[in-house]
Enzyme design. Structure first.
Site, mmCIF file in Angstrom:
data_model
loop_
_atom_site.group_PDB
_atom_site.id
_atom_site.type_symbol
_atom_site.label_atom_id
_atom_site.label_comp_id
_atom_site.label_asym_id
_atom_site.label_seq_id
_atom_site.Cartn_x
_atom_site.Cartn_y
_atom_site.Cartn_z
ATOM 1 N N PHE A 12 0.870 -0.973 -0.241
ATOM 2 C CA PHE A 12 -0.162 -0.274 -0.003
ATOM 3 C C PHE A 12 1.053 1.285 -0.039
ATOM 4 O O PHE A 12 1.475 2.105 -0.882
ATOM 5 C CB PHE A 12 -0.929 0.000 1.095
ATOM 6 N N ASN A 33 8.753 -9.152 -1.986
ATOM 7 C CA ASN A 33 8.934 -10.128 -2.292
ATOM 8 C C ASN A 33 7.209 -10.752 -2.297
ATOM 9 O O ASN A 33 7.033 -11.920 -2.372
ATOM 10 C CB ASN A 33 9.478 -10.475 -1.093
ATOM 11 N N LYS A 92 11.916 -10.641 11.160
ATOM 12 C CA LYS A 92 12.765 -11.320 10.725
ATOM 13 C C LYS A 92 13.374 -9.707 9.522
ATOM 14 O O LYS A 92 14.402 -9.041 9.239
ATOM 15 C CB LYS A 92 13.326 -12.059 9.849
ATOM 16 N N LYS A 106 25.441 1.830 3.638
ATOM 17 C CA LYS A 106 27.040 2.772 4.294
ATOM 18 C C LYS A 106 27.580 2.235 2.477
ATOM 19 O O LYS A 106 28.770 2.732 2.715
ATOM 20 C CB LYS A 106 27.143 1.232 5.598
ATOM 21 N N ALA A 115 10.764 2.910 7.826
ATOM 22 C CA ALA A 115 8.823 2.976 7.842
ATOM 23 C C ALA A 115 8.819 2.705 9.894
ATOM 24 O O ALA A 115 8.891 1.198 9.966
ATOM 25 C CB ALA A 115 8.370 2.372 7.158
ATOM 26 N N TYR A 146 5.069 -7.574 16.024
ATOM 27 C CA TYR A 146 5.603 -6.286 15.029
ATOM 28 C C TYR A 146 6.485 -5.045 16.099
ATOM 29 O O TYR A 146 7.461 -4.626 15.848
ATOM 30 C CB TYR A 146 3.787 -5.644 14.831
ATOM 31 N N TYR A 160 24.149 2.582 13.660
ATOM 32 C CA TYR A 160 24.704 2.468 12.186
ATOM 33 C C TYR A 160 24.941 4.329 11.908
ATOM 34 O O TYR A 160 25.604 4.673 11.521
ATOM 35 C CB TYR A 160 23.277 2.362 11.838
ATOM 36 N N ARG A 187 -7.385 -4.803 8.490
ATOM 37 C CA ARG A 187 -7.526 -3.229 9.121
ATOM 38 C C ARG A 187 -9.003 -3.093 9.087
ATOM 39 O O ARG A 187 -9.736 -3.508 8.452
ATOM 40 C CB ARG A 187 -6.138 -2.524 8.769
HETATM 41 P P1 NAD Z 1 1.788 -4.027 2.758
HETATM 42 O O1 NAD Z 1 1.476 -5.170 3.541
HETATM 43 O O2 NAD Z 1 0.949 -2.961 1.928
HETATM 44 O O3 NAD Z 1 3.194 -3.159 2.139
HETATM 45 C C1 NAD Z 1 4.393 -3.981 2.253
HETATM 46 C C2 NAD Z 1 4.545 -5.018 1.706
HETATM 47 O O4 NAD Z 1 6.185 -4.829 2.067
HETATM 48 C C3 NAD Z 1 3.533 -6.027 0.901
HETATM 49 O O5 NAD Z 1 3.985 -5.479 -0.601
HETATM 50 C C4 NAD Z 1 5.105 -6.875 1.381
HETATM 51 O O6 NAD Z 1 5.226 -8.375 0.295
HETATM 52 C C5 NAD Z 1 6.915 -6.606 1.062
HETATM 53 N N1 NAD Z 1 7.613 -7.362 2.157
HETATM 54 C C6 NAD Z 1 7.398 -8.143 3.648
HETATM 55 N N2 NAD Z 1 8.281 -8.076 4.026
HETATM 56 C C7 NAD Z 1 9.086 -8.700 3.019
HETATM 57 C C8 NAD Z 1 10.358 -8.989 2.509
HETATM 58 N N3 NAD Z 1 11.153 -9.808 3.952
HETATM 59 N N4 NAD Z 1 11.250 -8.914 1.770
HETATM 60 C C9 NAD Z 1 10.356 -8.093 0.472
HETATM 61 N N5 NAD Z 1 9.425 -7.384 0.300
HETATM 62 C C10 NAD Z 1 8.460 -7.761 2.122
HETATM 63 O O7 NAD Z 1 1.530 -2.576 3.926
HETATM 64 P P2 NAD Z 1 1.291 -1.222 4.301
HETATM 65 O O8 NAD Z 1 0.246 -0.669 5.234
HETATM 66 O O9 NAD Z 1 1.901 -0.770 2.893
HETATM 67 O O10 NAD Z 1 2.744 -0.996 5.624
HETATM 68 C C11 NAD Z 1 4.368 -0.502 4.576
HETATM 69 C C12 NAD Z 1 4.826 0.092 6.175
HETATM 70 O O11 NAD Z 1 4.811 0.773 6.674
HETATM 71 C C13 NAD Z 1 5.526 -1.119 6.583
HETATM 72 O O12 NAD Z 1 6.751 -1.364 7.095
HETATM 73 C C14 NAD Z 1 4.457 -0.792 8.065
HETATM 74 O O13 NAD Z 1 5.084 -1.327 9.221
HETATM 75 C C15 NAD Z 1 4.350 0.982 7.829
HETATM 76 N N6 NAD Z 1 3.480 0.854 8.545
HETATM 77 C C16 NAD Z 1 1.965 1.234 7.889
HETATM 78 C C17 NAD Z 1 0.965 2.330 8.990
HETATM 79 C C18 NAD Z 1 -0.324 1.568 8.183
HETATM 80 O O14 NAD Z 1 -1.180 2.941 8.251
HETATM 81 N N7 NAD Z 1 -0.133 1.214 6.862
HETATM 82 C C19 NAD Z 1 1.586 2.190 10.024
HETATM 83 C C20 NAD Z 1 2.119 1.969 10.052
HETATM 84 C C21 NAD Z 1 3.380 1.882 9.729
HETATM 85 N N1 UDP Z 2 -11.540 -2.791 14.686
HETATM 86 C C1 UDP Z 2 -12.600 -3.267 14.726
HETATM 87 N N2 UDP Z 2 -13.295 -4.318 13.660
HETATM 88 C C2 UDP Z 2 -12.132 -4.793 12.491
HETATM 89 C C3 UDP Z 2 -11.613 -4.406 12.509
HETATM 90 C C4 UDP Z 2 -10.746 -3.804 13.394
HETATM 91 O O1 UDP Z 2 -13.602 -3.074 15.766
HETATM 92 O O2 UDP Z 2 -13.345 -5.502 12.362
HETATM 93 C C5 UDP Z 2 -10.527 -2.202 16.298
HETATM 94 C C6 UDP Z 2 -9.080 -3.087 16.720
HETATM 95 O O3 UDP Z 2 -9.513 -3.695 17.723
HETATM 96 C C7 UDP Z 2 -8.678 -1.647 16.462
HETATM 97 C C8 UDP Z 2 -9.119 -0.400 15.774
HETATM 98 O O4 UDP Z 2 -10.321 -0.870 14.963
HETATM 99 O O5 UDP Z 2 -8.757 -1.237 17.911
HETATM 100 C C9 UDP Z 2 -8.082 -0.446 14.493
HETATM 101 O O6 UDP Z 2 -7.527 -1.742 14.100
HETATM 102 P P1 UDP Z 2 -6.691 -2.069 12.894
HETATM 103 O O7 UDP Z 2 -6.475 -3.435 12.555
HETATM 104 O O8 UDP Z 2 -6.551 -1.128 11.505
HETATM 105 O O9 UDP Z 2 -4.828 -1.077 13.058
HETATM 106 P P2 UDP Z 2 -4.277 -0.722 14.607
HETATM 107 O O10 UDP Z 2 -4.880 0.268 14.939
HETATM 108 O O11 UDP Z 2 -5.010 -1.583 16.181
HETATM 109 O O12 UDP Z 2 -2.836 -1.772 14.497
#
Ligand code: NAD
Ligand code: UDP
Length: 328
Positions: A12, A33, A92, A106, A115, A146, A160, A187
């Site tokens: 995303f 991946n 991992k 580096k 992120a 996580y 680093y 989510r």
């Molecule tokens: P997402 O699952 O849509 O995207 C994550 C991507 O990383 C996926 O395409 C997945 O295939 C790839 N990936 C996972 N492990 C991998 C690996 N070992 N090697 C290569 N690719 C790998 O999730 P997102 O919402 O886009 O989140 C992206 C980043 O932003 C993450 O690091 C997440 O922790 C961080 N983040 C997102 C949110 C949010 O609200 N969307 C909030 C906090 C942090």
């Molecule tokens: N949640 C919910 N119903 C659902 C999915 C999530 O009530 O079907 C709640 C969840 O318990 C949390 C909030 O919505 O309190 C946000 O959840 P999300 O999984 O989006 O992300 P989080 O902020 O917890 O990482």
């Protein structure tokens, strides 16, 4: 032309970052991946001569030919459902994956932005969350895989920076939403919108009094872009401080989707944070950034995206088959 590597490019956030950096005139190398991402998020970039894609697991040694100016490390499962299903990959990618990317930064003398997440604050006792709050995390709970991976990621990045002089940036992302979220990632926004579209009741976990603050993707990308080009090495919160309880949010979604679904209540997941709202004073001061997209506008755009999905995608009930990736 400056070259940027974006990990998690098929996800995303990563796919939107690819779009933004291409629009800004960068050469973008996307890496993923596909463990939680989807090729369809980047198929529109296939013909773009400034975009290349490498299918690779970042927890394995990473090779990039030629120069590299910037790295954005966004690869990681990000939804509670995903990281509960693939806990070891989650640990991992935050630890070994980040270590590999720091090594690459580096070697290439590239600037690395990682992120991080509001989850480093755990179930926060300080509200709203400021960057100097150390958090309240249960390291051995289900979300610990996580939260601790992300906390380790911040630590090794600072190490680093301090020890090797690598240029690093840390963004603490608060709940972000928009088109290209996976409908079945569990989510709350895709969950509620999928339920509304299928005519199912909306599942609120707990009594719905827990709060979140939702940031639209365009605002998030703008904040990340500005942070990368700032000279600030410590973590910066990027999110929208407009806070709402999950119960009120479910009611908003029912209105927005113009459905007559009911709300049903399910158990609250273990260690589900009771409140979350970013204090964005630092981002405002440092980056002259603040979110611009109101929740109604952002939710409408997101709902249009989900409405455009095929019936097949809408009714696919599985979250994802992770078995082919599980080699631990
Ligand atoms: P997402 O699952 O849509 O995207 C994550 C991507 O990383 C996926 O395409 C997945 O295939 C790839 N990936 C996972 N492990 C991998 C690996 N070992 N090697 C290569 N690719 C790998 O999730 P997102 O919402 O886009 O989140 C992206 C980043 O932003 C993450 O690091 C997440 O922790 C961080 N983040 C997102 C949110 C949010 O609200 N969307 C909030 C906090 C942090
Ligand atoms: N949640 C919910 N119903 C659902 C999915 C999530 O009530 O079907 C709640 C969840 O318990 C949390 C909030 O919505 O309190 C946000 O959840 P999300 O999984 O989006 O992300 P989080 O902020 O917890 O990482």
């Amino acid at each position: 032309m400056k070259k940027v590597l974006i990990t998690g490019a098929a996800g995303f956030l990563g796919s939107h970052l690819c779009d933004r950096f291409l629009a800004e005139g960068f050469h973008v190398v996307g890496m993923d991946n596909f463990i939680t991402g989807d090729l369809k998020n980047i198929t529109h970039l296939k013909e773009n001569p400034n975009f290349e894609f490498i299918e690779h697991d970042v927890t394995k040694y990473i090779t990039i030919t030629g120069t590299l100016d910037y790295i954005l490390h966004f690869a990681s499962p990000a939804s509670p459902i995903d990281y509960l299903k693939i806990p070891i990959q989650t640990l991992k990618v935050g630890s070994l994956g980040t270590h590999n990317l720091l090594g690459l930064a580096k070697a290439k003398k590239a600037r690395l932005l990682i992120a991080s997440t509001s989850e480093v604050y755990g179930d926060p006792l300080v509200h709203p969350q400021t960057e100097d709050y150390y958090g309240n995390v249960n390291s051995i709970g289900p979300r610990g895989v996580y939260d601790e991976a992300k906390r380790f990621q911040e630590s090794i990045t600072m190490a680093y920076h301090r020890f090797h002089g690598i240029e690093t940036r840390i963004v603490r992302i608060f709940n972000t939403y928009g088109p290209r979220m996976r409908l079945n990632d569990g989510r709350v926004i895709p969950a509620f919108m999928g339920q509304a579209l299928r005519g199912e009741d909306l599942t609120v976990f707990g009594d719905g009094s827990q709060t979140r603050s939702f940031c639209y993707i365009d605002d998030q990308v703008e904040g990340i872009f500005k942070l990368l080009f700032s000279d600030y090495v410590y973590p910066v919160n990027i999110g929208n401080p407009n806070e709402i309880s999950i119960k009120d949010f479910a009611e908003e979604i029912i209105k927005l989707t113009n459905t007559d679904q009911k709300i049903i209540y399910k158990d609250l997941p273990v260690n589900d944070p009771m409140q979350r709202k970013p204090d964005i004073s630092l981002a405002k001061k440092l980056l002259q950034w603040e979110p611009k997209v109101q929740r109604t506008e952002g939710m409408e755009k997101t709902f249009s995206y989900f409405k455009g999905l095929s019936q097949d995608e809408l009714y696919k009930s599985e979250h994802r088959d992770f078995s082919k990736h599980i080699k631990i």
